[in-house]
Design an enzyme around this catalytic site. Structure first.
Site, mmCIF file in Angstrom:
data_model
loop_
_atom_site.group_PDB
_atom_site.id
_atom_site.type_symbol
_atom_site.label_atom_id
_atom_site.label_comp_id
_atom_site.label_asym_id
_atom_site.label_seq_id
_atom_site.Cartn_x
_atom_site.Cartn_y
_atom_site.Cartn_z
ATOM 1 N N HIS A 246 0.834 -1.204 0.000
ATOM 2 C CA HIS A 246 0.000 0.000 0.000
ATOM 3 C C HIS A 246 0.871 1.257 0.000
ATOM 4 C CE1 HIS A 246 -3.571 2.374 1.655
ATOM 5 N NE2 HIS A 246 -2.550 3.163 1.960
ATOM 6 N N GLU A 247 1.856 1.282 0.886
ATOM 7 C CA GLU A 247 2.700 2.475 0.995
ATOM 8 C C GLU A 247 3.555 2.670 -0.256
ATOM 9 O OE1 GLU A 247 2.246 4.655 3.219
ATOM 10 O OE2 GLU A 247 0.860 3.450 4.408
#
EC number: 3.4.24.-
Length: 663
Positions: A246-247
């Site tokens: 996600h990051e």
């Protein structure tokens, strides 16, 4: 998001556990304008040509060559060495390679033909552009250190420094590094225990730091892993890998600071540019360039239902072509304007994630709740950046809201629940079982929609009245008429909509156990409802609560209305098995009951399982058959201690058992 909400069951067998629903909000922060360097020369096919040579900064660059798989180069900062050997090995060999490998497999880009050499940061905020200039020139020279987020960029990755006193007096200082070969993106990996890591919910965070000159694509970024949050435990693996993926995606493009740089399928900017090739409007207050309405637009829902009447509800919609197409396809709603973006959570969450109410467990929503998936919608977003061609075959299935139509996609969850209640239908994927009323637990276990985990409805009372637009109930059973406005789902980003959510069992002085059926470590031998956890287990619901009987006493296990049990598919028939069972029970038809009766630890435990459709679990199912009247264990006598030559001891034991139950 608020931290974990902890509650306690009051059945005695639950006293050794502390179940809590876990939410982990994303810790993304859009990088400051001054921390992002644009115009990195990438030297595709014209090593001495710079995009600023063009008299028209909005024209399509000529280098629309074939796309190739994305290559991400990992560069580990020395801070990684401060981790324990076990964690360091996990990060270097499993966590980062898997997260990066996912995006390398999912995305194709216009490949770099030469090594990436990044720009040096200027001492001042002033710089020069000049036609034919290979690099942006600094006004007062370059800094000694150039950083990317928490990482120092090695000199070997940097261009030389071009400094000018005026447009005609320029000189080059320093050496040009070799650059990073055979790469399209450099990810600098750090493990600093920064201030942002102080929050217990923060696992990692990332952002881009430099963008290339021809198409504005991010080509470098930093991901920082919070040391205290790293775990090698099997239960934490899913959330760690999903969070890092996600990051990284924030650094690759899912960022409010990059929307104004998106391009169409022909490589042309979606947002108008000035004569320097920058987006025309810089929002200094918010720290990013403004985008045109062909990327994100405001939509007013003028009849947004609440428990106290209808209100006007503004939402932000991503309306780029592929995103609109996938959003309409997902919900089965041809009039949907696009995909809704998050409107809660503060800076770093608002507009930089999908709306939690609409896309609950999509991995690019603003908080992790359960079973995160990277769906076609997120890949469509990446295609609409103009920088990537996604491989849609790697997309994971998003079941939340799938084919539920325009009413689900375009109206409030309160209206959805209200209308279903009027029709006498289930409000799936929402729920209305109150988890607790502030004084006692009312939680009831259910199965998730995919039957891979136990879940609880996260409907709870808040100490303050909910915002008017998020008051989703006119009334609730057992709640006084004025009290409904205090009740909502515990995940605020989901517009306080209540839904079934996985949970964890936190046992004192021991490791966490969660509610996923597939993890063997989540089980406990001989527990009340005779569950079996493991890779061949799924969730089964009950028609009524289980009971325990002994010595004329009875306990009703009212908090359980579902459990995890072993299953197998044999000769076209689904079978289910419980703890301490020698044989498995056949499920011949949907909604058939399997009756289980076992004496375990001196107690007669009785319960029934509801059979799901065979096709939900098995790839091959036989034709319907005549179902026997009863499937399950034979009747058993209720156990109690007999009086014999040990009658005094027997009486004492039975007395203790009665006291234990009353406790």
């Amino acid at each position: 998001m608020k931290p974990r909400l902890i509650f306690q069951y009051f059945a005695y067998s639950f006293l050794v556990f502390l179940p809590f629903i876990n939410t982990l909000p994303c810790s993304y922060q859009n990088p400051r304008i001054e921390d992002v360097l644009l115009e990195v020369p990438i030297e595709h096919h014209h090593p001495h040509r710079h995009r600023r040579d063009s008299e028209n900064p909005t024209e399509t660059p000529p280098d629309l060559q074939k796309f190739a798989p994305l290559r991400i180069q990992l560069h580990y900062d020395k801070s990684i060495q401060n981790l324990t050997a076990e964690v360091q090995h996990f990060v270097n060999t499993t966590l980062l390679p898997e997260a990066v490998g996912y995006w390398e497999n999912a995305l194709r880009v216009r490949p770099m033909k030469t090594p990436i050499r990044l720009r040096r940061k200027c001492i001042s905020s002033f710089y020069y552009y000049k036609q034919g200039m290979r690099n942006v020139a600094c006004d007062k020279g370059c800094r000694e250190r150039t950083t990317c987020g928490e990482a120092d960029i090695p000199n070997d990755h940097l261009l030389d420094c071009l400094a000018c006193n005026n447009t005609d007096d320029c000189q080059t200082t320093g050496e040009m590094g070799e650059g990073v070969k055979e790469s399209d993106f450099i990810l600098y990996v750090t493990a600093h225990n920064s201030k942002r890591c102080e929050g217990p919910e923060t696992l990692s965070y990332a952002a881009h730091c430099q963008q290339e000159a021809d198409f504005d694509r991010p080509i470098a970024g930093n991901v920082n892993l919070c040391p205290s949050a790293l775990s090698v435990h099997n239960h934490d693996y899913e959330i760690l890998t999903s969070t890092v993926k996600h990051e990284i995606l924030h650094a690759l493009g899912f960022s409010v600071g990059l929307y104004a740089f998106f391009r169409d399928k022909d490589g042309k900017p979606r947002t108008k540019r000035n004569r320097y090739g920058r987006p025309t409007s810089l929002n200094k207050q918010r720290g990013y360039y403004d985008w045109d309405k062909n990327t994100i637009t405001t939509v007013l829902r003028e009849e947004w239902w609440t428990g106290e009447g209808k209100v006007i509800h503004p939402i932000q919609m991503m309306v780029t072509p592929k995103v609109r197409e996938e959003a309409r396809r997902h919900f089965g709603c041809d009039k949907l304007e696009g995909a809704e973006l998050e409107n809660q959570g503060g800076e770093g969450t608002v507009l930089t994630h999908w709306e939690k109410r609409a896309y609950e467990n999509e991995a690019m929503t603003g908080t992790h709740t359960q079973n995160p998936v990277y769906s076609r919608l997120t890949l469509a977003f990446l295609e609409d950046t103009g920088w990537y061609q996604p491989n849609y075959e790697v997309a994971e299935d998003l079941h939340w809201g799938k084919q539920l139509g325009c009413d689900f996609a375009m109206k409030s969850c309160g209206e959805w629940i209200h209308q279903k209640r009027i029709l006498g239908e289930d409000a799936y994927p929402y729920c209305s079982d109150i988890k607790h009323d502030g004084t006692k637990s009312m939680a009831i276990t259910r199965c998730t929609s995919q039957r891979d985990s136990l879940a609880l409805c996260n409907l709870i009372p808040f100490q303050k009245e909910l915002p008017p637009q998020y008051r989703n109930f006119m009334s609730l059973p057992g709640v006084n008429p004025d009290g409904a406005k205090y009740y909502g789902g515990s995940v605020e980003m989901a517009d306080y909509c209540p839904f079934l959510q996985e949970f964890e069992w936190k046992m004192p002085e021991k490791e966490h156990k969660d509610s996923r059926c597939e993890l063997e470590g989540n089980g406990k031998e001989g527990e009340d409802i005779l569950e079996v956890y493991g890779e061949n287990s799924k969730c089964f619901e009950f028609p009524k609560p289980w009971t325990e009987r002994k010595c004329g006493r009875i306990r009703v296990l009212s908090h359980y209305m579902a459990g995890c049990y072993e299953y197998q598919c044999t000769n076209g028939t689904l079978y289910v098995g419980s703890y301490n069972a020698t044989d498995m029970y056949p499920c011949y038809a949907e909604n058939q009951k399997v009756h289980i009766k076992k004496v375990v630890d001196g107690w007669l435990r009785e319960g029934s399982l509801i059979c799901p459709k065979c096709s939900d679990y098995c790839s091959s199912c036989g034709p319907p058959i005549v179902i026997p009247d009863y499937i399950g264990d034979p009747e058993l006598d209720e156990p109690c201690f007999a009086f014999s030559k040990f009658s005094v001891f027997g009486l004492f034991s039975c007395y203790l058992a009665i006291l234990y139950i009353r406790f």
